[in-house]
Design a protein around this motif. Structure first.
Motif, PDB file in Angstrom:
ATOM      1  N   ASP A 169     -14.079  -3.169   7.436  1.00  0.00           N
ATOM      2  CA  ASP A 169     -14.281  -3.992   6.249  1.00  0.00           C
ATOM      3  C   ASP A 169     -15.379  -3.432   5.350  1.00  0.00           C
ATOM      4  OD1 ASP A 169     -12.300  -5.991   6.572  1.00  0.00           O
ATOM      5  OD2 ASP A 169     -13.462  -6.799   8.227  1.00  0.00           O
ATOM      6  N   GLU A 170     -16.352  -2.733   5.941  1.00  0.00           N
ATOM      7  CA  GLU A 170     -17.385  -2.105   5.119  1.00  0.00           C
ATOM      8  C   GLU A 170     -16.917  -0.737   4.622  1.00  0.00           C
ATOM      9  OE1 GLU A 170     -21.194  -1.843   6.909  1.00  0.00           O
ATOM     10  OE2 GLU A 170     -21.344  -3.977   7.357  1.00  0.00           O
ATOM     11  N   TRP A 171     -16.183  -0.033   5.453  1.00  0.00           N
ATOM     12  CA  TRP A 171     -15.739   1.319   5.102  1.00  0.00           C
ATOM     13  C   TRP A 171     -14.815   1.287   3.897  1.00  0.00           C
ATOM     14  CZ3 TRP A 171     -10.756   3.635   5.669  1.00  0.00           C
ATOM     15  CH2 TRP A 171     -10.753   5.016   5.486  1.00  0.00           C
ATOM     16  N   ASP A 172     -13.852   0.383   3.895  1.00  0.00           N
ATOM     17  CA  ASP A 172     -12.945   0.262   2.760  1.00  0.00           C
ATOM     18  C   ASP A 172     -12.356  -1.146   2.763  1.00  0.00           C
ATOM     19  OD1 ASP A 172     -10.968   0.345   0.836  1.00  0.00           O
ATOM     20  OD2 ASP A 172     -10.498   2.435   1.208  1.00  0.00           O
ATOM     21  N   PRO A 173     -13.072  -2.111   2.172  1.00  0.00           N
ATOM     22  CA  PRO A 173     -12.561  -3.494   2.180  1.00  0.00           C
ATOM     23  C   PRO A 173     -11.232  -3.634   1.450  1.00  0.00           C
ATOM     24  CG  PRO A 173     -14.445  -3.266   0.693  1.00  0.00           C
ATOM     25  CD  PRO A 173     -14.360  -1.996   1.468  1.00  0.00           C
ATOM     26  N   LEU A 174     -10.969  -2.799   0.453  1.00  0.00           N
ATOM     27  CA  LEU A 174      -9.700  -2.892  -0.276  1.00  0.00           C
ATOM     28  C   LEU A 174      -8.533  -2.469   0.606  1.00  0.00           C
ATOM     29  CD1 LEU A 174     -10.882  -1.402  -3.683  1.00  0.00           C
ATOM     30  CD2 LEU A 174     -10.512  -3.808  -3.120  1.00  0.00           C
ATOM     31  N   LEU A 175      -8.740  -1.392   1.365  1.00  0.00           N
ATOM     32  CA  LEU A 175      -7.686  -0.957   2.278  1.00  0.00           C
ATOM     33  C   LEU A 175      -7.518  -1.959   3.418  1.00  0.00           C
ATOM     34  CD1 LEU A 175      -5.632   1.152   3.191  1.00  0.00           C
ATOM     35  CD2 LEU A 175      -7.494   2.363   4.367  1.00  0.00           C
ATOM     36  N   ALA A 176      -8.647  -2.500   3.919  1.00  0.00           N
ATOM     37  CA  ALA A 176      -8.570  -3.486   5.001  1.00  0.00           C
ATOM     38  C   ALA A 176      -7.754  -4.699   4.569  1.00  0.00           C
ATOM     39  CB  ALA A 176      -9.977  -3.903   5.419  1.00  0.00           C
ATOM     40  N   ARG A 177      -7.966  -5.139   3.324  1.00  0.00           N
ATOM     41  CA  ARG A 177      -7.198  -6.292   2.831  1.00  0.00           C
ATOM     42  C   ARG A 177      -5.725  -5.944   2.693  1.00  0.00           C
ATOM     43  NH1 ARG A 177      -9.144  -8.410  -2.805  1.00  0.00           N
ATOM     44  NH2 ARG A 177      -7.989  -6.565  -3.500  1.00  0.00           N
ATOM     45  N   ALA A 178      -5.441  -4.726   2.231  1.00  0.00           N
ATOM     46  CA  ALA A 178      -4.038  -4.317   2.077  1.00  0.00           C
ATOM     47  C   ALA A 178      -3.350  -4.215   3.439  1.00  0.00           C
ATOM     48  CB  ALA A 178      -3.968  -2.974   1.342  1.00  0.00           C
ATOM     49  N   ILE A 179      -4.079  -3.747   4.439  1.00  0.00           N
ATOM     50  CA  ILE A 179      -3.493  -3.661   5.781  1.00  0.00           C
ATOM     51  C   ILE A 179      -3.115  -5.044   6.288  1.00  0.00           C
ATOM     52  CG2 ILE A 179      -4.049  -3.145   8.193  1.00  0.00           C
ATOM     53  CD1 ILE A 179      -5.658  -0.738   7.168  1.00  0.00           C
ATOM     54  N   ARG A 180      -3.949  -6.021   5.979  1.00  0.00           N
ATOM     55  CA  ARG A 180      -3.680  -7.381   6.466  1.00  0.00           C
ATOM     56  C   ARG A 180      -2.613  -8.098   5.642  1.00  0.00           C
ATOM     57  NH1 ARG A 180      -9.627  -7.464   6.682  1.00  0.00           N
ATOM     58  NH2 ARG A 180     -10.276  -7.159   8.853  1.00  0.00           N
ATOM     59  N   HIS A 181      -2.609  -7.865   4.321  1.00  0.00           N
ATOM     60  CA  HIS A 181      -1.749  -8.681   3.451  1.00  0.00           C
ATOM     61  C   HIS A 181      -0.750  -7.869   2.628  1.00  0.00           C
ATOM     62  CE1 HIS A 181      -4.435 -11.946   4.487  1.00  0.00           C
ATOM     63  NE2 HIS A 181      -5.473 -11.252   4.057  1.00  0.00           N
ATOM     64  N   GLY A 182      -0.854  -6.553   2.632  1.00  0.00           N
ATOM     65  CA  GLY A 182       0.037  -5.733   1.824  1.00  0.00           C
ATOM     66  C   GLY A 182      -0.396  -5.712   0.363  1.00  0.00           C
ATOM     67  N   TYR A 183       0.403  -4.997  -0.450  1.00  0.00           N
ATOM     68  CA  TYR A 183       0.157  -4.938  -1.891  1.00  0.00           C
ATOM     69  C   TYR A 183       1.194  -5.827  -2.580  1.00  0.00           C
ATOM     70  CZ  TYR A 183      -2.430  -0.672  -0.710  1.00  0.00           C
ATOM     71  OH  TYR A 183      -3.304   0.236  -0.166  1.00  0.00           O
ATOM     72  N   PRO A 184       0.779  -6.900  -3.249  1.00  0.00           N
ATOM     73  CA  PRO A 184       1.769  -7.700  -3.984  1.00  0.00           C
ATOM     74  C   PRO A 184       2.268  -6.934  -5.209  1.00  0.00           C
ATOM     75  CG  PRO A 184      -0.464  -8.527  -4.376  1.00  0.00           C
ATOM     76  CD  PRO A 184      -0.586  -7.452  -3.344  1.00  0.00           C
ATOM     77  N   VAL A 185       3.575  -6.697  -5.274  1.00  0.00           N
ATOM     78  CA  VAL A 185       4.148  -5.883  -6.352  1.00  0.00           C
ATOM     79  C   VAL A 185       5.410  -6.570  -6.862  1.00  0.00           C
ATOM     80  CG1 VAL A 185       4.936  -3.577  -7.019  1.00  0.00           C
ATOM     81  CG2 VAL A 185       3.377  -3.834  -5.081  1.00  0.00           C
ATOM     82  N   ASP A 186       5.599  -6.553  -8.162  1.00  0.00           N
ATOM     83  CA  ASP A 186       6.831  -7.068  -8.749  1.00  0.00           C
ATOM     84  C   ASP A 186       8.036  -6.388  -8.086  1.00  0.00           C
ATOM     85  OD1 ASP A 186       8.434  -8.294 -11.128  1.00  0.00           O
ATOM     86  OD2 ASP A 186       8.950  -6.163 -11.127  1.00  0.00           O
ATOM     87  N   GLY A 187       9.010  -7.190  -7.668  1.00  0.00           N
ATOM     88  CA  GLY A 187      10.136  -6.642  -6.923  1.00  0.00           C
ATOM     89  C   GLY A 187      10.911  -5.586  -7.683  1.00  0.00           C
ATOM     90  N   GLY A 188      11.121  -5.818  -8.987  1.00  0.00           N
ATOM     91  CA  GLY A 188      11.851  -4.838  -9.784  1.00  0.00           C
ATOM     92  C   GLY A 188      11.111  -3.509  -9.881  1.00  0.00           C
ATOM     93  N   LEU A 189       9.802  -3.605 -10.037  1.00  0.00           N
ATOM     94  CA  LEU A 189       9.004  -2.377 -10.119  1.00  0.00           C
ATOM     95  C   LEU A 189       9.067  -1.623  -8.801  1.00  0.00           C
ATOM     96  CD1 LEU A 189       6.950  -0.452 -11.413  1.00  0.00           C
ATOM     97  CD2 LEU A 189       5.132  -2.021 -10.662  1.00  0.00           C
ATOM     98  N   TRP A 190       8.977  -2.344  -7.694  1.00  0.00           N
ATOM     99  CA  TRP A 190       8.967  -1.623  -6.418  1.00  0.00           C
ATOM    100  C   TRP A 190      10.319  -0.983  -6.116  1.00  0.00           C
ATOM    101  CZ3 TRP A 190       5.404   0.683  -4.137  1.00  0.00           C
ATOM    102  CH2 TRP A 190       5.654   1.287  -2.899  1.00  0.00           C
ATOM    103  N   ARG A 191      11.384  -1.671  -6.489  1.00  0.00           N
ATOM    104  CA  ARG A 191      12.711  -1.053  -6.299  1.00  0.00           C
ATOM    105  C   ARG A 191      12.810   0.241  -7.113  1.00  0.00           C
ATOM    106  NH1 ARG A 191      14.494  -6.554  -6.820  1.00  0.00           N
ATOM    107  NH2 ARG A 191      15.273  -7.384  -4.843  1.00  0.00           N
ATOM    108  N   ALA A 192      12.268   0.212  -8.317  1.00  0.00           N
ATOM    109  CA  ALA A 192      12.320   1.408  -9.168  1.00  0.00           C
ATOM    110  C   ALA A 192      11.483   2.541  -8.561  1.00  0.00           C
ATOM    111  CB  ALA A 192      11.823   1.075 -10.569  1.00  0.00           C
ATOM    112  N   ILE A 193      10.300   2.194  -8.021  1.00  0.00           N
ATOM    113  CA  ILE A 193       9.455   3.209  -7.391  1.00  0.00           C
ATOM    114  C   ILE A 193      10.156   3.792  -6.167  1.00  0.00           C
ATOM    115  CG2 ILE A 193       7.339   3.490  -6.033  1.00  0.00           C
ATOM    116  CD1 ILE A 193       5.952   1.600  -7.988  1.00  0.00           C
ATOM    117  N   HIS A 194      10.775   2.931  -5.383  1.00  0.00           N
ATOM    118  CA  HIS A 194      11.457   3.413  -4.181  1.00  0.00           C
ATOM    119  C   HIS A 194      12.593   4.360  -4.556  1.00  0.00           C
ATOM    120  CE1 HIS A 194      13.780   3.353  -0.421  1.00  0.00           C
ATOM    121  NE2 HIS A 194      12.636   3.019   0.154  1.00  0.00           N
ATOM    122  N   ALA A 195      13.359   3.992  -5.588  1.00  0.00           N
ATOM    123  CA  ALA A 195      14.461   4.863  -6.026  1.00  0.00           C
ATOM    124  C   ALA A 195      13.915   6.200  -6.532  1.00  0.00           C
ATOM    125  CB  ALA A 195      15.268   4.168  -7.119  1.00  0.00           C
ATOM    126  N   LEU A 196      12.806   6.147  -7.265  1.00  0.00           N
ATOM    127  CA  LEU A 196      12.200   7.390  -7.768  1.00  0.00           C
ATOM    128  C   LEU A 196      11.742   8.279  -6.615  1.00  0.00           C
ATOM    129  CD1 LEU A 196      11.093   9.071 -10.167  1.00  0.00           C
ATOM    130  CD2 LEU A 196       8.985   7.708 -10.003  1.00  0.00           C
TER     131      LEU A 196
END
Length: 248
Positions: A169-196
């Protein structure tokens, strides 16, 4: 399910693993220098966590990562001890890992480092250094005294030593939060990123499928390797090789 729920945009909680995989693939397509993909990928993830360009900027501007070359980056010592960095038109995400290395080395030896940076696309993304520096036990402050447009913009980055991080949590609190909860991303945007990102994959073929997973299908139709016991691999599909390929 009511109409309001149906019409509302869907948000995906993208795992760190999934995000890293897709970003890696896109950066490979951009032909970044060898060994640079993982460093830039972490910068993109921090940009997303810090509310900067993040995933949308990657999707809409990934082609600009190809512009410029690290060979055109210049670093000079100023009389006041600062490092003067001209990015030569390179994107901030590509320059950031090198900037952090330079700044941390100078801060470790002198207690503090000042970097005056210009010639960089999307200069505001240098604010990622505040998040990236925590991984080194280094604080970072970024200011943009010149609010002009284009590559003539300048920023000043100040790095200073802090206490060594003691845990995740001290080393990288942003990454620690993402590991626990993921990155909230608009579904359409993520589908486009995955296709790319799929642009980095070889086209599906009989040969590519035969070498997927923990087993290899030999030419005589037998399997080599560990037969999967707890996943959803379809062995019948692997064995279904057209006779023209000379397999059972």
């Amino acid at each position: 399910m009511n109409r309001e729920v149906v019409d509302s945009p869907r948000v995906f909680d993208v795992s760190v693993r999934e995000a890293r995989m897709c970003i890696d693939r896109i950066l490979l397509v951009c032909r970044l220098p060898p060994g640079y993909v993982h460093g830039v990928r972490e910068v993109v993830l921090l940009s997303q966590s810090m509310g900067l360009g993040g995933f949308r900027a990657l999707y809409e501007g990934y082609e600009r990562l190809r512009e410029g070359s690290l060979d055109r980056v210049s670093v000079q010592d100023a009389d006041d001890g600062a490092l003067v960095v001209d990015g030569g038109g390179i994107h901030a995400w590509v320059l950031l890992p090198t900037l952090m290395d330079l700044g941390v080395e100078r801060a470790r030896s002198a207690g503090r480092a000042t970097l005056r940076v210009s010639g960089v696309q999307d200069l505001h993304e240098l604010h990622v250094m505040a998040g990236l520096g925590r991984r080194y036990g280094t604080g970072a402050e970024v200011s943009q005294p010149d609010e002009g447009e284009g590559h003539g913009q300048k920023a000043v980055v100040t790095l200073f030593n802090t206490a060594r991080p003691l845990g995740m949590d001290e080393w990288d609190p942003l990454l620690a939060r993402a590991i626990r909860h993921g990155y909230p991303v608009d579904g359409g945007l993520w589908r486009a990123i995955h296709a790319l990102s799929n642009g980095a994959l070889a086209p599906d073929s009989v040969v590519s499928r035969r070498h997927a997973g923990p087993v290899i299908l030999r030419d005589d139709g037998t399997l080599q390797g560990r037969p999967p016991a707890d996943d959803d691999m379809d062995l019948n599909m692997l064995r279904h090789v057209p006779s023209s390929q000379g397999c059972a």
